[in-house]
Write a protein that holds these residues in place. Structure first.
Motif, PDB file in Angstrom:
ATOM      1  N   VAL A 305       0.828  -1.437  -0.148  1.00 35.77           N
ATOM      2  CA  VAL A 305      -0.121  -0.054   0.046  1.00 35.77           C
ATOM      3  C   VAL A 305       0.872   1.241  -0.160  1.00 35.77           C
ATOM      4  O   VAL A 305       2.133   1.195   0.313  1.00 35.77           O
ATOM      5  CB  VAL A 305      -0.910   0.042   1.379  1.00 35.77           C
ATOM      6  CG1 VAL A 305      -1.931  -1.199   1.101  1.00 35.77           C
ATOM      7  CG2 VAL A 305       0.068   0.249   2.621  1.00 35.77           C
ATOM      8  N   GLU A 306       0.182   2.341  -0.460  1.00 39.20           N
ATOM      9  CA  GLU A 306       0.769   3.476  -0.501  1.00 39.20           C
ATOM     10  C   GLU A 306      -0.031   4.803  -0.294  1.00 39.20           C
ATOM     11  O   GLU A 306      -1.223   4.715  -0.422  1.00 39.20           O
ATOM     12  CB  GLU A 306       1.901   3.849  -1.587  1.00 39.20           C
ATOM     13  CG  GLU A 306       0.903   3.700  -2.651  1.00 39.20           C
ATOM     14  CD  GLU A 306       1.767   3.853  -4.334  1.00 39.20           C
ATOM     15  OE1 GLU A 306       3.059   3.856  -4.064  1.00 39.20           O
ATOM     16  OE2 GLU A 306       1.136   3.908  -5.336  1.00 39.20           O
ATOM     17  N   ASN A 308      -1.890   8.113  -1.572  1.00 39.33           N
ATOM     18  CA  ASN A 308      -1.926   8.933  -2.759  1.00 39.33           C
ATOM     19  C   ASN A 308      -1.611  10.398  -2.680  1.00 39.33           C
ATOM     20  O   ASN A 308      -1.436  10.833  -1.357  1.00 39.33           O
ATOM     21  CB  ASN A 308      -3.117   8.682  -3.289  1.00 39.33           C
ATOM     22  CG  ASN A 308      -4.499   9.129  -2.507  1.00 39.33           C
ATOM     23  OD1 ASN A 308      -4.221   9.911  -1.681  1.00 39.33           O
ATOM     24  ND2 ASN A 308      -5.489   8.674  -2.880  1.00 39.33           N
ATOM     25  N   ALA A 309      -1.865  11.236  -3.687  1.00 38.55           N
ATOM     26  CA  ALA A 309      -1.642  12.824  -3.324  1.00 38.55           C
ATOM     27  C   ALA A 309      -2.375  13.531  -2.409  1.00 38.55           C
ATOM     28  O   ALA A 309      -1.734  14.450  -1.956  1.00 38.55           O
ATOM     29  CB  ALA A 309      -1.772  13.404  -4.703  1.00 38.55           C
ATOM     30  N   VAL A 310      -3.462  13.011  -2.055  1.00 31.96           N
ATOM     31  CA  VAL A 310      -4.236  13.731  -0.936  1.00 31.96           C
ATOM     32  C   VAL A 310      -4.126  12.837   0.463  1.00 31.96           C
ATOM     33  O   VAL A 310      -4.789  13.377   1.318  1.00 31.96           O
ATOM     34  CB  VAL A 310      -6.050  13.771  -1.183  1.00 31.96           C
ATOM     35  CG1 VAL A 310      -5.914  14.694  -2.307  1.00 31.96           C
ATOM     36  CG2 VAL A 310      -6.199  12.312  -1.555  1.00 31.96           C
ATOM     37  N   GLY A 311      -3.281  11.970   0.475  1.00 35.57           N
ATOM     38  CA  GLY A 311      -2.929  11.287   1.838  1.00 35.57           C
ATOM     39  C   GLY A 311      -3.871  10.146   2.229  1.00 35.57           C
ATOM     40  O   GLY A 311      -3.661   9.484   3.261  1.00 35.57           O
ATOM     41  N   ASN A 312      -4.548   9.705   1.274  1.00 37.23           N
ATOM     42  CA  ASN A 312      -5.435   8.515   1.413  1.00 37.23           C
ATOM     43  C   ASN A 312      -4.601   7.058   1.003  1.00 37.23           C
ATOM     44  O   ASN A 312      -3.734   7.163  -0.051  1.00 37.23           O
ATOM     45  CB  ASN A 312      -6.720   8.510   0.865  1.00 37.23           C
ATOM     46  CG  ASN A 312      -7.602   9.650   1.285  1.00 37.23           C
ATOM     47  OD1 ASN A 312      -7.583   9.958   2.476  1.00 37.23           O
ATOM     48  ND2 ASN A 312      -8.178  10.058   0.188  1.00 37.23           N
ATOM     49  N   TRP A 313      -4.843   5.961   1.843  1.00 36.56           N
ATOM     50  CA  TRP A 313      -4.058   4.763   1.473  1.00 36.56           C
ATOM     51  C   TRP A 313      -4.919   4.092   0.524  1.00 36.56           C
ATOM     52  O   TRP A 313      -6.057   4.018   0.490  1.00 36.56           O
ATOM     53  CB  TRP A 313      -4.009   4.059   2.775  1.00 36.56           C
ATOM     54  CG  TRP A 313      -3.199   4.694   3.869  1.00 36.56           C
ATOM     55  CD1 TRP A 313      -3.464   5.179   4.998  1.00 36.56           C
ATOM     56  CD2 TRP A 313      -1.760   4.231   3.813  1.00 36.56           C
ATOM     57  NE1 TRP A 313      -2.313   5.612   5.558  1.00 36.56           N
ATOM     58  CE2 TRP A 313      -1.144   5.209   4.943  1.00 36.56           C
ATOM     59  CE3 TRP A 313      -0.892   3.838   3.140  1.00 36.56           C
ATOM     60  CZ2 TRP A 313       0.209   5.193   5.334  1.00 36.56           C
ATOM     61  CZ3 TRP A 313       0.509   3.859   3.249  1.00 36.56           C
ATOM     62  CH2 TRP A 313       1.040   4.408   4.542  1.00 36.56           C
ATOM     63  N   VAL A 314      -3.858   3.628  -0.567  1.00 35.55           N
ATOM     64  CA  VAL A 314      -4.526   2.756  -1.581  1.00 35.55           C
ATOM     65  C   VAL A 314      -3.540   1.607  -2.018  1.00 35.55           C
ATOM     66  O   VAL A 314      -2.430   1.522  -1.327  1.00 35.55           O
ATOM     67  CB  VAL A 314      -4.654   3.879  -2.910  1.00 35.55           C
ATOM     68  CG1 VAL A 314      -5.502   4.849  -2.737  1.00 35.55           C
ATOM     69  CG2 VAL A 314      -3.308   4.235  -3.335  1.00 35.55           C
ATOM     70  N   ARG A 315      -4.181   0.516  -2.460  1.00 33.53           N
ATOM     71  CA  ARG A 315      -3.360  -0.475  -3.013  1.00 33.53           C
ATOM     72  C   ARG A 315      -2.339   0.112  -3.901  1.00 33.53           C
ATOM     73  O   ARG A 315      -2.919   0.586  -5.062  1.00 33.53           O
ATOM     74  CB  ARG A 315      -4.252  -1.746  -3.341  1.00 33.53           C
ATOM     75  CG  ARG A 315      -4.929  -2.279  -2.241  1.00 33.53           C
ATOM     76  CD  ARG A 315      -5.855  -3.507  -2.693  1.00 33.53           C
ATOM     77  NE  ARG A 315      -5.002  -4.515  -3.479  1.00 33.53           N
ATOM     78  CZ  ARG A 315      -5.765  -5.761  -3.593  1.00 33.53           C
ATOM     79  NH1 ARG A 315      -7.005  -5.904  -3.165  1.00 33.53           N
ATOM     80  NH2 ARG A 315      -4.938  -6.601  -4.326  1.00 33.53           N
ATOM     81  N   ARG A 316      -1.095  -0.377  -4.245  1.00 35.54           N
ATOM     82  CA  ARG A 316      -0.488  -0.038  -5.180  1.00 35.54           C
ATOM     83  C   ARG A 316      -0.656  -0.727  -6.252  1.00 35.54           C
ATOM     84  O   ARG A 316      -0.293  -0.117  -7.615  1.00 35.54           O
ATOM     85  CB  ARG A 316       1.057  -0.374  -4.895  1.00 35.54           C
ATOM     86  CG  ARG A 316       2.265   0.103  -5.912  1.00 35.54           C
ATOM     87  CD  ARG A 316       3.675  -0.120  -5.619  1.00 35.54           C
ATOM     88  NE  ARG A 316       4.020   0.615  -4.330  1.00 35.54           N
ATOM     89  CZ  ARG A 316       5.181   0.586  -3.714  1.00 35.54           C
ATOM     90  NH1 ARG A 316       5.971  -0.253  -4.039  1.00 35.54           N
ATOM     91  NH2 ARG A 316       5.589   1.218  -2.600  1.00 35.54           N
ATOM     92  N   ASP A 317      -1.004  -1.896  -6.312  1.00 33.28           N
ATOM     93  CA  ASP A 317      -1.359  -2.812  -7.654  1.00 33.28           C
ATOM     94  C   ASP A 317      -2.512  -2.468  -8.459  1.00 33.28           C
ATOM     95  O   ASP A 317      -2.507  -2.480  -9.848  1.00 33.28           O
ATOM     96  CB  ASP A 317      -1.512  -4.385  -7.118  1.00 33.28           C
ATOM     97  CG  ASP A 317      -2.770  -4.769  -6.157  1.00 33.28           C
ATOM     98  OD1 ASP A 317      -3.245  -3.439  -5.805  1.00 33.28           O
ATOM     99  OD2 ASP A 317      -2.765  -5.714  -5.979  1.00 33.28           O
ATOM    100  N   GLY A 319      -4.677   0.691  -7.244  1.00 31.20           N
ATOM    101  CA  GLY A 319      -5.209   2.053  -6.821  1.00 31.20           C
ATOM    102  C   GLY A 319      -6.251   1.927  -5.995  1.00 31.20           C
ATOM    103  O   GLY A 319      -6.913   3.132  -5.736  1.00 31.20           O
ATOM    104  N   GLU A 320      -6.895   0.694  -5.571  1.00 35.76           N
ATOM    105  CA  GLU A 320      -7.985   0.878  -4.978  1.00 35.76           C
ATOM    106  C   GLU A 320      -7.932   1.284  -3.503  1.00 35.76           C
ATOM    107  O   GLU A 320      -7.039   1.160  -2.836  1.00 35.76           O
ATOM    108  CB  GLU A 320      -8.583  -0.472  -4.656  1.00 35.76           C
ATOM    109  CG  GLU A 320      -9.826  -0.850  -4.014  1.00 35.76           C
ATOM    110  CD  GLU A 320      -9.985  -2.470  -3.705  1.00 35.76           C
ATOM    111  OE1 GLU A 320     -11.090  -2.512  -2.925  1.00 35.76           O
ATOM    112  OE2 GLU A 320      -9.284  -3.205  -4.174  1.00 35.76           O
TER     113      GLU A 320
END
Length: 531
Positions: A305-306, A308-317, A319-320
């Motif tokens: 996970v990482e 995104n630009a607004v600080g929400n966590w998403v799956r890297r594979d 983007g979910e």
């Protein structure tokens, strides 16, 4: 003779017109962005006393040209040298703007509240209502505004530029999300070996711009296994103080005790990311009951996970986005000691809690629990730059908010200055370090700029022959043009050319007056025949 008199009179009139134009040019030799004009003469109609005849090949008689007598001169056109730029005058005023053209002639767009005008004059000031206005007329400068949803310039219908609006007076605060620890931790430092440990503080901001201080205590690890404890230290979050000296950890614990709950432990306050061998942050996918979702082999499913630009966590594979309530992103370090470890051979950093960084778990535990309107954010603190070396018994290890300028957070900013870049964007500078685009100056271009009509006050308006203004304008850098600040465009009047034209005009006027006096003499001789 009568024709010569009237021709000479028309010559006097046109040369007087030309002299009027020259006089106006010279009068405006120092007028900002003034464009000189010139007069073009044209012939008046001709009187044909004998028409032309063709030749006769049979008789051998050639053709005869027409006999025509001109009836004078008139003003054919008054042309404005609008595409020729004047020289630059340096003023140092940030709102003195000069248009530098590349392929097209550009014009500032100004308005008197009812009509739209165009000007090359770049002298502006901020009026009492915060609008950019022409210093000579008070007309407001027009341009594009910032889209409140995206923060980008919205190239729509031009409107007055209010650079000192109430919304522009302040810049929103930002919460601190990153921190870094660097410097030397000397094991012989008396503070390190004391009961209170070596004190290290981290100053940070919450979402509302309030400042806080997190105090850490660093002590040598003491498990009774001296060889295992070597080069290892414990890092404890000792207090979290606001600017008034209130300890939020004490407040939280007092609230928890009053409610019959448990007080905060260090392991609850410090969260550590679970990472793979490459250092990627892992999340264990869980179902609605909080149980791990098994993979094909029956093991808990973990994904990288990482944020995104607004600080929400998403799956890297894929983007979910991940719901932190249903899918915990980070495993708490409950039951584990946060140990800062150094290489005993060279004193270099090895890990803190098994990683390069720890995460202060403020958002989850403090924002709602303390409930005083503070909006805390988790802060990831990187320890990888600290060292464990002999420094004469003095430790220099300290913590700073932000990493390379990112994630430092900011207090509420007050507007301290305005600036204009070459594209016409106007930026506001704030005392919290923010620089924000406020609006952008739009320019107008015309298919026939010389067809614009002068209306005085260094302004022009469109005509049927200049081309229309679409109400939107263009960005000046679209064709390589630019806006310079601290400069004004001077008049493009060439005095040497004007004086030369004035001599020629004077001689032309003088010659036409001689035609009148000579014609008068001939008339006088005709009258004297009666005697």
């Amino acid at each position: 003779m009568m024709r010569s008199l009237y021709s000479a009179v028309s010559g006097l009139k046109t040369h007087q017109t030309r002299m009027d134009v020259i006089g106006n040019n010279i009068a405006n030799v120092n007028t900002e962005a003034f464009k000189s004009s010139r007069v073009t003469f044209t012939e008046i109609m001709y009187q044909t006393t004998s028409s032309a005849s063709g030749g006769n090949a049979a008789t051998g008689v050639g053709g005869i040209n027409a006999k025509q007598i001109g009836l004078g001169v008139s003003t054919g056109a008054t042309t404005i040298s609008i595409t020729t730029a004047g020289a630059a005058e340096t003023t140092g005023n940030p709102f003195d703007l000069k248009l530098t053209d590349s392929e097209s002639t550009n014009f500032f767009i100004v308005s008197d509240g009812t009509n739209t005008f165009f000007t090359r004059s770049g002298s502006y000031y901020v009026d009492g209502n915060g609008f950019l206005c022409m210093t000579s007329t008070g007309y407001t400068l027009m341009g594009w505004q910032v889209d409140p949803q995206t923060g980008e310039i919205k190239k729509d219908t031009v409107t007055p530029l209010q650079v000192m609006s109430a919304a522009n007076q302040t810049s929103a605060p930002e919460a601190t999300t990153l921190g870094a620890v660097s410097g030397i931790l000397d094991k012989n430092d008396a503070n390190v070996t004391s009961d209170d440990g070596y004190a290290m503080t981290l100053n940070f901001y919450d979402d509302l711009g309030y400042s806080y201080t997190a105090k850490f205590a660093v002590r040598p690890l003491s498990t009774g296994n001296e060889s295992n404890d070597k080069g290892k230290y414990t890092v404890e979050l000792a207090s979290l103080m606001d600017s008034n000296g209130k300890d939020y950890l004490e407040a939280y614990n007092a609230t928890a005790q009053a409610a019959g709950g448990t007080t905060l432990t260090y392991d609850q306050m410090v969260r550590q990311y679970v990472r793979d061998a490459e250092g990627n942050i892992l999340a264990t996918l869980r179902d609605e009951n909080g149980d791990p979702i098994p993979d094909a082999d029956g093991n808990p499913t973990q994904v990288v996970v990482e944020q995104n630009a607004v600080g929400n966590w998403v799956r890297r594979d894929n983007g979910e986005a991940l719901d932190p309530d249903l899918v915990p992103l980070i495993d708490d370090a409950n039951g584990l000691s946060c140990i800062l470890e150094f290489n005993t051979d060279n004193g270099e950093f090895v890990s803190v809690g098994g990683n390069d960084s720890i995460v202060l778990n403020f958002e989850q535990l403090l924002s709602d629990a303390v409930n005083e309107g503070s909006n805390f954010k988790d802060i990831e603190v990187d320890f990888s730059a600290c060292l464990n070396l002999n420094n004469g018994g003095t430790s220099t290890m300290g913590a700073l908010k932000g990493i390379d300028g990112d994630g430092a957070g900011k207090k509420l900013g007050a507007l301290t200055g305005l600036s204009v870049d070459t594209s016409g964007k106007i930026f506001g500078s704030y005392d919290n370090g923010n620089t924000v685009v406020l609006c952008q100056i739009a320019v107008a271009q015309f298919s026939n700029a010389s067809g614009l009509e002068k209306v005085g006050d260094n302004c022009y308006q469109t005509t049927l022959n200049s081309g229309d203004f679409d109400g939107i304008g263009v960005e000046i850098i679209a064709d390589g043009s630019s806006i310079s600040t601290g400069e004004l465009e001077m008049s493009n009047v060439d005095l040497s050319a004007q004086f030369t034209d004035m001599i020629i005009t004077q001689r032309g006027f003088q010659a036409n007056s001689r035609v009148i006096t000579t014609s008068d003499t001939l008339l006088e001789e005709l009258i004297n025949l009666k005697r």
